[in-house]
Design a protein around this motif. Structure first.
Motif, PDB file in Angstrom:
ATOM      1  N   GLY A 156       0.592  -1.307   0.146  1.00 35.18           N
ATOM      2  CA  GLY A 156       0.082   0.011   0.024  1.00 35.18           C
ATOM      3  C   GLY A 156       0.806   1.303  -0.191  1.00 35.18           C
ATOM      4  N   GLY A 157       2.090   1.103  -0.019  1.00 34.64           N
ATOM      5  CA  GLY A 157       2.872   2.436   0.387  1.00 34.64           C
ATOM      6  C   GLY A 157       3.635   2.632  -0.962  1.00 34.64           C
ATOM      7  N   GLU A 158       3.454   1.921  -2.064  1.00 33.75           N
ATOM      8  CA  GLU A 158       4.447   2.300  -3.272  1.00 33.75           C
ATOM      9  C   GLU A 158       3.572   2.435  -4.454  1.00 33.75           C
ATOM     10  N   ILE A 159       3.855   3.251  -5.181  1.00 29.02           N
ATOM     11  CA  ILE A 159       3.108   3.609  -6.516  1.00 29.02           C
ATOM     12  C   ILE A 159       3.857   2.875  -7.837  1.00 29.02           C
ATOM     13  N   ILE A 160       3.097   2.053  -8.771  1.00 34.46           N
ATOM     14  CA  ILE A 160       3.776   1.630  -9.785  1.00 34.46           C
ATOM     15  C   ILE A 160       3.670   2.675 -10.919  1.00 34.46           C
ATOM     16  N   LEU A 161       4.830   2.784 -11.636  1.00 37.39           N
ATOM     17  CA  LEU A 161       4.763   3.450 -12.852  1.00 37.39           C
ATOM     18  C   LEU A 161       5.152   2.705 -13.993  1.00 37.39           C
ATOM     19  N   SER A 162       4.106   2.478 -14.903  1.00 36.52           N
ATOM     20  CA  SER A 162       4.207   1.594 -15.985  1.00 36.52           C
ATOM     21  C   SER A 162       4.715   2.367 -17.456  1.00 36.52           C
ATOM     22  N   LEU A 163       5.321   1.717 -18.032  1.00 38.22           N
ATOM     23  CA  LEU A 163       5.945   2.512 -19.182  1.00 38.22           C
ATOM     24  C   LEU A 163       5.145   1.954 -20.447  1.00 38.22           C
ATOM     25  N   LYS A 164       4.242   1.266 -20.197  1.00 38.46           N
ATOM     26  CA  LYS A 164       3.614   0.841 -21.668  1.00 38.46           C
ATOM     27  C   LYS A 164       3.171   1.737 -22.409  1.00 38.46           C
ATOM     28  N   ARG A 165       2.644   2.910 -22.093  1.00 40.41           N
ATOM     29  CA  ARG A 165       2.232   4.025 -23.053  1.00 40.41           C
ATOM     30  C   ARG A 165       3.125   4.436 -23.975  1.00 40.41           C
ATOM     31  N   MET A 166       4.213   4.586 -23.255  1.00 46.46           N
ATOM     32  CA  MET A 166       5.528   5.146 -24.077  1.00 46.46           C
ATOM     33  C   MET A 166       6.095   4.102 -25.129  1.00 46.46           C
ATOM     34  N   ASN A 167       5.493   3.805 -26.177  1.00 52.07           N
ATOM     35  CA  ASN A 167       6.075   2.741 -26.800  1.00 52.07           C
ATOM     36  C   ASN A 167       6.305   3.043 -28.586  1.00 52.07           C
ATOM     37  N   ARG A 168       6.836   4.195 -28.718  1.00 54.17           N
ATOM     38  CA  ARG A 168       7.109   4.565 -29.947  1.00 54.17           C
ATOM     39  C   ARG A 168       8.654   3.993 -30.432  1.00 54.17           C
ATOM     40  N   ILE A 169       8.647   3.577 -31.692  1.00 55.18           N
ATOM     41  CA  ILE A 169       9.942   3.664 -32.314  1.00 55.18           C
ATOM     42  C   ILE A 169      10.171   5.160 -33.108  1.00 55.18           C
ATOM     43  N   ARG A 170      11.193   5.826 -32.148  1.00 54.57           N
ATOM     44  CA  ARG A 170      11.383   7.055 -32.735  1.00 54.57           C
ATOM     45  C   ARG A 170      12.105   7.304 -34.023  1.00 54.57           C
ATOM     46  N   ASP A 171      13.124   6.375 -34.259  1.00 48.43           N
ATOM     47  CA  ASP A 171      13.810   6.503 -35.576  1.00 48.43           C
ATOM     48  C   ASP A 171      14.656   5.178 -35.592  1.00 48.43           C
ATOM     49  N   ILE A 172      14.624   4.770 -36.923  1.00 46.91           N
ATOM     50  CA  ILE A 172      15.397   3.587 -37.222  1.00 46.91           C
ATOM     51  C   ILE A 172      16.173   3.994 -38.397  1.00 46.91           C
ATOM     52  N   VAL A 174      21.074   1.168 -36.361  1.00 47.39           N
ATOM     53  CA  VAL A 174      20.750   1.809 -35.158  1.00 47.39           C
ATOM     54  C   VAL A 174      19.103   1.880 -35.103  1.00 47.39           C
ATOM     55  N   VAL A 175      18.430   1.736 -33.975  1.00 52.36           N
ATOM     56  CA  VAL A 175      16.955   2.295 -34.028  1.00 52.36           C
ATOM     57  C   VAL A 175      17.018   2.921 -32.496  1.00 52.36           C
ATOM     58  N   VAL A 176      16.291   4.013 -32.476  1.00 53.37           N
ATOM     59  CA  VAL A 176      15.816   4.757 -31.287  1.00 53.37           C
ATOM     60  C   VAL A 176      14.460   4.357 -30.823  1.00 53.37           C
ATOM     61  N   ALA A 177      14.216   3.775 -29.549  1.00 51.01           N
ATOM     62  CA  ALA A 177      13.206   3.318 -28.975  1.00 51.01           C
ATOM     63  C   ALA A 177      12.667   3.786 -27.668  1.00 51.01           C
ATOM     64  N   ASP A 178      11.371   4.124 -27.294  1.00 48.78           N
ATOM     65  CA  ASP A 178      10.915   4.275 -26.240  1.00 48.78           C
ATOM     66  C   ASP A 178      10.909   2.954 -25.424  1.00 48.78           C
ATOM     67  N   ALA A 179      11.248   3.195 -24.073  1.00 49.63           N
ATOM     68  CA  ALA A 179      11.268   1.920 -23.096  1.00 49.63           C
ATOM     69  C   ALA A 179      10.183   1.244 -23.155  1.00 49.63           C
ATOM     70  N   GLY A 180       8.985   1.714 -23.507  1.00 47.00           N
ATOM     71  CA  GLY A 180       8.001   0.713 -23.625  1.00 47.00           C
ATOM     72  C   GLY A 180       7.439  -0.061 -24.707  1.00 47.00           C
ATOM     73  N   VAL A 181       8.463   0.084 -25.517  1.00 44.51           N
ATOM     74  CA  VAL A 181       8.535  -0.799 -27.085  1.00 44.51           C
ATOM     75  C   VAL A 181       8.517  -2.133 -26.525  1.00 44.51           C
ATOM     76  N   VAL A 182       7.448  -3.052 -26.916  1.00 46.50           N
ATOM     77  CA  VAL A 182       7.653  -4.489 -26.782  1.00 46.50           C
ATOM     78  C   VAL A 182       8.488  -5.018 -27.592  1.00 46.50           C
ATOM     79  N   LEU A 183       9.418  -6.022 -27.224  1.00 43.22           N
ATOM     80  CA  LEU A 183      10.588  -6.751 -27.711  1.00 43.22           C
ATOM     81  C   LEU A 183      10.117  -7.308 -29.156  1.00 43.22           C
ATOM     82  N   ASP A 184       9.011  -7.937 -29.480  1.00 47.31           N
ATOM     83  CA  ASP A 184       8.539  -8.333 -30.484  1.00 47.31           C
ATOM     84  C   ASP A 184       8.137  -7.319 -31.613  1.00 47.31           C
ATOM     85  N   ASP A 185       7.789  -6.042 -31.115  1.00 41.78           N
ATOM     86  CA  ASP A 185       7.402  -5.060 -31.889  1.00 41.78           C
ATOM     87  C   ASP A 185       8.697  -4.265 -32.581  1.00 41.78           C
TER      88      ASP A 185
END
Length: 477
Positions: free
Chosen positions: A90-106, A112-123
């Motif tokens: 009850g005393g800790e907040i979870i911060l999920s990165l799932k919405r930050m899922n852009r491939i910014r540049d490839i 090289v590829v620049v990716a958000d932390a929330g990008v799923v590995l398969d994607d």
């Protein structure tokens, strides 16, 4: 730092940063974020935040430092050591990165590829394939694990032999510090000797020093030739010798070499739909071999045939099959990736993610087997893993008919015995899953006092308020 329940006023301030739609407060909706794969941790959280930008992450951490509120960063929630779930109730907040899922540049020219932390590995795999490139990290959880989590745990997977782990695959990072400050280290350089390598501090830190929000990752040309084979062998020693021959015959083209015991393969065939053993009879051990070349498919096939022919000539290989299509090759890899989930229907399983020098694998396996069977007669040992980098997932299924809870109650006792043997051979008690909650106290027992002190100094320097993923990796009094 308190683990007392957070006040409604503080929770409202955090929720306002991301907006009501992206602040989860209902217990039933929070449940998937606090439920981890192995069912070892049962803690609660009053709030899950889903920021959509680095600015929102920054504001969350500023407020967390101001209010002394613990933050638990979470990617795909596929970790095995409890690093991604709360350590208190009850005393800790979870911060999920799932919405930050852009491939910014490839950039296929620079690879090289620049990716958000929330990008799923398969994607990320899909994005790389669209420009005829390969991102080589391969994990059983790749359909749900995220790049930020892969980096935070320094994930390895099945292709470490050829490409290295995430530390080797990363050129630059973007990180939000506990104070809310943003470090933009998204450099695409392969050579940069300008002071301390801050990137390497955050890779493998499991979210205890800051939150990775973006990364520059390496890509590779897609192999033109690819071949997969399964070989049946009589002993771990024979498997290790075949690995030596594979290095001589295949050189850098050897991209995977996996060790699997008969019992683990039997479990997979029994419990995982679509898995079958393509060899005519059962063998004590199996080697899954993967070869990738920049030459033709025919060249890869000739290389695999030469390797197996040498294995037969030397009396190492009892039987073997070479995949005749990509689908067959994928089926062989599916068998390997099914070994861990196939243990669940067999009852309780005590896990170890360890590494030893490659040449010490047979001695470690024999000694650990003897010790475990002495402690728990009838235990079913499923030691499998990446023989090329010495990483063994030394898992132990309960004896047939045993009480599951009584068996699992011996987890720490068995871990300590196995880890002692690992350390005897100069190994590590965590090869690729990290430390998290599960091995935090064990880490202090296997690292020198100066190493632990340096880790604590780093933690205090980056996170003086102690808000970042508390209770994980190192204990700060």
């Amino acid at each position: 730092m308190t683990s007392e329940p957070l006040s409604p006023a503080i929770l409202s301030r955090f929720a306002a940063i991301v907006g009501e739609r992206h602040a989860i407060t209902e217990a039933s909706d929070i449940q998937p974020f606090i439920t981890e794969d192995r069912g070892l941790y049962f803690r609660k959280s009053p709030l899950v935040l889903l920021p959509g930008s680095i600015e929102e992450v920054s504001e969350i951490l500023k407020l967390a430092t101001e209010t002394g509120t613990p933050i638990v960063p979470q990617g795909g929630n596929t970790g095995h050591v409890g690093g991604q779930v709360p350590a208190t109730d009850g005393g800790e907040i979870i911060l999920s990165l799932k919405r930050m899922n852009r491939i910014r540049d490839i950039d296929p020219v620079a690879n090289v590829v620049v990716a958000d932390a929330g990008v799923v590995l398969d994607d990320l795999h899909t994005a790389a394939a669209k420009v005829d490139r390969l991102f080589p990290l391969s994990l059983g959880s790749q359909g749900s694990c995220q790049i930020g989590g892969n980096l935070s745990t320094n994930a390895g997977g099945t292709a470490v032999l050829a490409y290295g782990n995430m530390r080797n695959l990363c050129l630059g990072l973007e990180v939000v510090l506990p104070t809310g400050e943003i470090w933009n280290g998204l450099r695409r350089l392969k050579k940069d000797n300008t002071g301390y390598d801050l990137r390497d501090l955050f890779i493998g830190a499991e979210g205890t020093l800051g939150i990775i929000t973006g990364a520059v990752l390496k890509l590779f040309p897609r192999p033109l030739g690819h071949q997969v084979a399964l070989a049946g062998l009589n002993s771990v020693e024979d498997t290790l010798r075949l690995f030596e021959i594979a290095g001589e015959v295949c050189g850098a083209a050897l991209t995977g070499f996996e060790l699997m015991p008969s019992i683990a393969v039997d479990f997979a065939v029994r419990h995982i739909p679509g898995v079958r053993n393509p060899l005519a009879s059962s063998h004590a051990w199996y080697a899954l071999i993967d070869v990738s070349t920049s030459d033709t498919s025919e060249a890869a096939a000739r290389m695999m045939e030469a390797l197996l022919e040498k294995g037969f000539e030397d009396g190492l290989v009892e039987d073997a099959v070479i995949a005749s299509s990509d689908a067959q090759g994928q089926a062989l890899w599916h068998m390997r990736e099914s070994l861990s989930p196939a243990q669940k229907p067999e009852g309780g399983s005590i896990k170890h993610d360890v590494s030893v020098p490659v040449s010490a694998i047979p001695a470690f396996m024999h000694e650990a087997d003897a010790k475990v069977l002495e402690m728990i007669p009838g235990a079913r040992i499923c030691g499998f893993g990446h023989i090329g980098d010495g990483n063994i997932h030394y898992n132990i299924s309960q004896p047939i008919g045993a009480d599951r809870d009584a068996f699992l109650a011996r987890w720490d006792e068995v871990n300590d015995a196995v880890h002692a043997i690992v350390l005897k051979y100069g190994g590590s008690i965590s090869a690729e899953h990290g430390i998290g909650q599960l091995k935090r106290d064990k880490l202090a027992a296997v690292r020198s006092e100066i190493e632990m002190d340096l880790m604590r100094r780093i933690k205090r320097s980056f996170d003086p308020a102690g808000i970042m993923n508390p209770g994980k990796v190192v204990k700060i009094d």
